[in-house]
Scaffold this motif. Sequence first.
Motif, PDB file in Angstrom:
ATOM      1  N   GLU A  13       0.831  -1.203   0.000  1.00 34.93           N
ATOM      2  CA  GLU A  13       0.000   0.000   0.000  1.00 34.93           C
ATOM      3  C   GLU A  13       0.866   1.253   0.000  1.00 34.93           C
ATOM      4  OE1 GLU A  13      -3.506   2.403   0.207  1.00 34.93           O
ATOM      5  OE2 GLU A  13      -3.229   0.296  -0.328  1.00 34.93           O
ATOM      6  N   SER A  14       1.962   1.248   0.748  1.00 32.33           N
ATOM      7  CA  SER A  14       2.835   2.420   0.811  1.00 32.33           C
ATOM      8  C   SER A  14       3.532   2.685  -0.511  1.00 32.33           C
ATOM      9  CB  SER A  14       3.881   2.253   1.919  1.00 32.33           C
ATOM     10  OG  SER A  14       4.852   1.271   1.558  1.00 32.33           O
ATOM     11  N   GLN A  15       3.686   1.636  -1.320  1.00 24.55           N
ATOM     12  CA  GLN A  15       4.322   1.775  -2.631  1.00 24.55           C
ATOM     13  C   GLN A  15       3.308   2.003  -3.745  1.00 24.55           C
ATOM     14  OE1 GLN A  15       7.780   1.815  -2.913  1.00 24.55           O
ATOM     15  NE2 GLN A  15       7.568   1.843  -0.687  1.00 24.55           N
ATOM     16  N   ALA A  16       2.048   2.221  -3.386  1.00 22.82           N
ATOM     17  CA  ALA A  16       0.965   2.430  -4.358  1.00 22.82           C
ATOM     18  C   ALA A  16       0.806   1.239  -5.293  1.00 22.82           C
ATOM     19  CB  ALA A  16       1.191   3.715  -5.156  1.00 22.82           C
ATOM     20  N   LEU A  17       1.085   0.036  -4.787  1.00 20.46           N
ATOM     21  CA  LEU A  17       0.875  -1.192  -5.543  1.00 20.46           C
ATOM     22  C   LEU A  17      -0.501  -1.763  -5.202  1.00 20.46           C
ATOM     23  CD1 LEU A  17       4.358  -2.857  -4.958  1.00 20.46           C
ATOM     24  CD2 LEU A  17       3.558  -1.808  -7.085  1.00 20.46           C
ATOM     25  N   PRO A  18      -1.108  -2.540  -6.090  1.00 19.18           N
ATOM     26  CA  PRO A  18      -2.388  -3.179  -5.743  1.00 19.18           C
ATOM     27  C   PRO A  18      -2.228  -4.008  -4.467  1.00 19.18           C
ATOM     28  CG  PRO A  18      -1.926  -3.419  -8.081  1.00 19.18           C
ATOM     29  CD  PRO A  18      -0.686  -2.848  -7.463  1.00 19.18           C
ATOM     30  N   ALA A  19      -3.097  -3.771  -3.495  1.00 18.40           N
ATOM     31  CA  ALA A  19      -2.904  -4.417  -2.190  1.00 18.40           C
ATOM     32  C   ALA A  19      -4.189  -4.966  -1.600  1.00 18.40           C
ATOM     33  CB  ALA A  19      -2.271  -3.420  -1.212  1.00 18.40           C
ATOM     34  N   ASP A  20      -5.298  -4.920  -2.328  1.00 19.66           N
ATOM     35  CA  ASP A  20      -6.565  -5.370  -1.754  1.00 19.66           C
ATOM     36  C   ASP A  20      -6.512  -6.805  -1.232  1.00 19.66           C
ATOM     37  OD1 ASP A  20      -7.734  -2.934  -2.097  1.00 19.66           O
ATOM     38  OD2 ASP A  20      -8.790  -3.463  -3.945  1.00 19.66           O
ATOM     39  N   PRO A  21      -5.996  -7.789  -2.002  1.00 19.09           N
ATOM     40  CA  PRO A  21      -5.941  -9.155  -1.447  1.00 19.09           C
ATOM     41  C   PRO A  21      -4.994  -9.275  -0.266  1.00 19.09           C
ATOM     42  CG  PRO A  21      -4.859  -9.052  -3.596  1.00 19.09           C
ATOM     43  CD  PRO A  21      -5.580  -7.764  -3.416  1.00 19.09           C
ATOM     44  N   GLU A  22      -3.872  -8.558  -0.309  1.00 17.06           N
ATOM     45  CA  GLU A  22      -2.932  -8.615   0.819  1.00 17.06           C
ATOM     46  C   GLU A  22      -3.537  -8.008   2.085  1.00 17.06           C
ATOM     47  OE1 GLU A  22      -0.634  -9.219  -2.813  1.00 17.06           O
ATOM     48  OE2 GLU A  22      -2.100  -7.699  -2.246  1.00 17.06           O
ATOM     49  N   ILE A  23      -4.323  -6.938   1.921  1.00 13.03           N
ATOM     50  CA  ILE A  23      -4.981  -6.333   3.078  1.00 13.03           C
ATOM     51  C   ILE A  23      -6.030  -7.286   3.641  1.00 13.03           C
ATOM     52  CG2 ILE A  23      -6.506  -4.452   3.803  1.00 13.03           C
ATOM     53  CD1 ILE A  23      -4.971  -2.641   1.860  1.00 13.03           C
ATOM     54  N   ALA A  24      -6.756  -7.980   2.757  1.00  9.05           N
ATOM     55  CA  ALA A  24      -7.743  -8.960   3.228  1.00  9.05           C
ATOM     56  C   ALA A  24      -7.065 -10.100   3.977  1.00  9.05           C
ATOM     57  CB  ALA A  24      -8.550  -9.502   2.047  1.00  9.05           C
ATOM     58  N   VAL A  25      -5.912 -10.545   3.492  1.00 10.64           N
ATOM     59  CA  VAL A  25      -5.166 -11.601   4.185  1.00 10.64           C
ATOM     60  C   VAL A  25      -4.694 -11.103   5.551  1.00 10.64           C
ATOM     61  CG1 VAL A  25      -3.048 -12.982   4.148  1.00 10.64           C
ATOM     62  CG2 VAL A  25      -4.452 -12.810   2.089  1.00 10.64           C
ATOM     63  N   ALA A  26      -4.188  -9.875   5.595  1.00  9.63           N
ATOM     64  CA  ALA A  26      -3.723  -9.315   6.867  1.00  9.63           C
ATOM     65  C   ALA A  26      -4.867  -9.215   7.872  1.00  9.63           C
ATOM     66  CB  ALA A  26      -3.100  -7.941   6.637  1.00  9.63           C
ATOM     67  N   LYS A  27      -6.030  -8.765   7.402  1.00  8.87           N
ATOM     68  CA  LYS A  27      -7.175  -8.645   8.319  1.00  8.87           C
ATOM     69  C   LYS A  27      -7.711 -10.020   8.709  1.00  8.87           C
ATOM     70  CE  LYS A  27     -10.067  -6.668  10.968  1.00  8.87           C
ATOM     71  NZ  LYS A  27     -10.673  -7.875  11.523  1.00  8.87           N
ATOM     72  N   PHE A  28      -7.617 -11.006   7.815  1.00  7.07           N
ATOM     73  CA  PHE A  28      -8.006 -12.370   8.190  1.00  7.07           C
ATOM     74  C   PHE A  28      -7.172 -12.838   9.380  1.00  7.07           C
ATOM     75  CE2 PHE A  28      -6.779 -16.838   8.078  1.00  7.07           C
ATOM     76  CZ  PHE A  28      -8.007 -17.456   8.232  1.00  7.07           C
ATOM     77  N   TRP A  29      -5.861 -12.654   9.294  1.00  2.00           N
ATOM     78  CA  TRP A  29      -5.004 -13.106  10.392  1.00  2.00           C
ATOM     79  C   TRP A  29      -5.204 -12.265  11.646  1.00  2.00           C
ATOM     80  CZ3 TRP A  29      -2.973 -17.586  11.081  1.00  2.00           C
ATOM     81  CH2 TRP A  29      -2.686 -18.387   9.980  1.00  2.00           C
ATOM     82  N   ALA A  30      -5.427 -10.969  11.488  1.00  2.00           N
ATOM     83  CA  ALA A  30      -5.687 -10.136  12.664  1.00  2.00           C
ATOM     84  C   ALA A  30      -6.943 -10.600  13.390  1.00  2.00           C
ATOM     85  CB  ALA A  30      -5.821  -8.669  12.252  1.00  2.00           C
ATOM     86  N   ALA A  31      -7.938 -11.078  12.617  1.00  2.27           N
ATOM     87  CA  ALA A  31      -9.178 -11.559  13.222  1.00  2.27           C
ATOM     88  C   ALA A  31      -9.026 -12.977  13.758  1.00  2.27           C
ATOM     89  CB  ALA A  31     -10.311 -11.502  12.192  1.00  2.27           C
TER      90      ALA A  31
END
Length: 359
Positions: free
Chosen positions: A283-301
């Motif tokens: 996200e900080s590099q302005a790269l597509p990150a929607d699936p990576e963010i979903a994976v991160a939130k999956f693990w956070a949950a």
Amino acid sequence: MDFEYTEAQRELSGLAREVLADWAERNPRPDDSGFDPELWKALAGTGLLEAALPERGYGGGYGLLEQCSILAEIGRTVAPAPYSTSIAVGAAVLAEFGDDRQIERWMPPLLRGEATLAPVLARDFVSFAAERQGSGWRIDGSQSAVAAAAFADAFLVEARAGANSLLFLVDRDTEGLRVTGQHVVDSTDAALVELRGVVVPDENVIPAPEAAAWAARRATLATCALQLGILERALEMTCDYARTRKQFDKPIGTFQAVRQRLADAYIDVEAVRLTLWQAAWRESQALPADPEIAVAKFWAAQAGHRVAHTAVHVHASTGIYLDYPMQRYFTAAKRAEFAAGTATAQLRRLGAWLDSAEC
């Protein structure tokens, strides 16, 4: 991709840990308001509120990775500082998309620790509708359990305007705005926010149509970063307890079942850490990150649920005593588990992404 902290991240996280450790020592049992004005001013006084924002007259020239480092430290103390809402989302949106007039009006009180801002972003659907009215917009709608809304001085409201979702800056004393406090799992900071015929002038509109989705991604990453700090510290406390608590004249940490649960919890925390930094870096590099963010939130949950319950189970009844700090970490982890979508919701997002042509 390098997951080591940058020099700026180390300095900012170290400063945040020092300030927050001092606060935690003086406030072993904070109230449930979710906001400590003196702590907020102390963070502002050290420059932490502005340091991790891009340079647009106020920021220190840093960005998302540094914000996540600060948020992890806030999570470690479960401190009542609305950094995730006011800075990581609110001030960051202004720095990225606001015009000079909006920045001049709204940014200074936030960065001086004199005000807070609560984002009211869409969840499963957009709760507010905006229609043109003269030289402004009329907004109607309501949303419950808005984090940090009970004490917020202003709101960043996402509303559907035709085919797009736009963000609107709304002062707390605006006519037609009603804020009703609510008690959620770990504090009374949340509120029901209702806008009935609220008229917002054009000068308070963030016109970029991509700003709402950008804010939602940042809000999710902020939740993941907070969760990392919460779980990391909860596991440390649980390991310390397992080393000193004895049964049958042996530390309970020597029992195989306890050791296995702690090992599993360690793996879970590392999964939260890895997926957070991968998503935040993209996200900080302005790269597509929607699936990576979903994976991160999956693990956070998912990991948040498991680690929180492991911590309480190993502590036994001590873990839920109100006089013992572990219950604060348990409730904070449970709230972060559900914020920005549950584990199941993230799997559905990933499933939809895999089913699309984008992958």
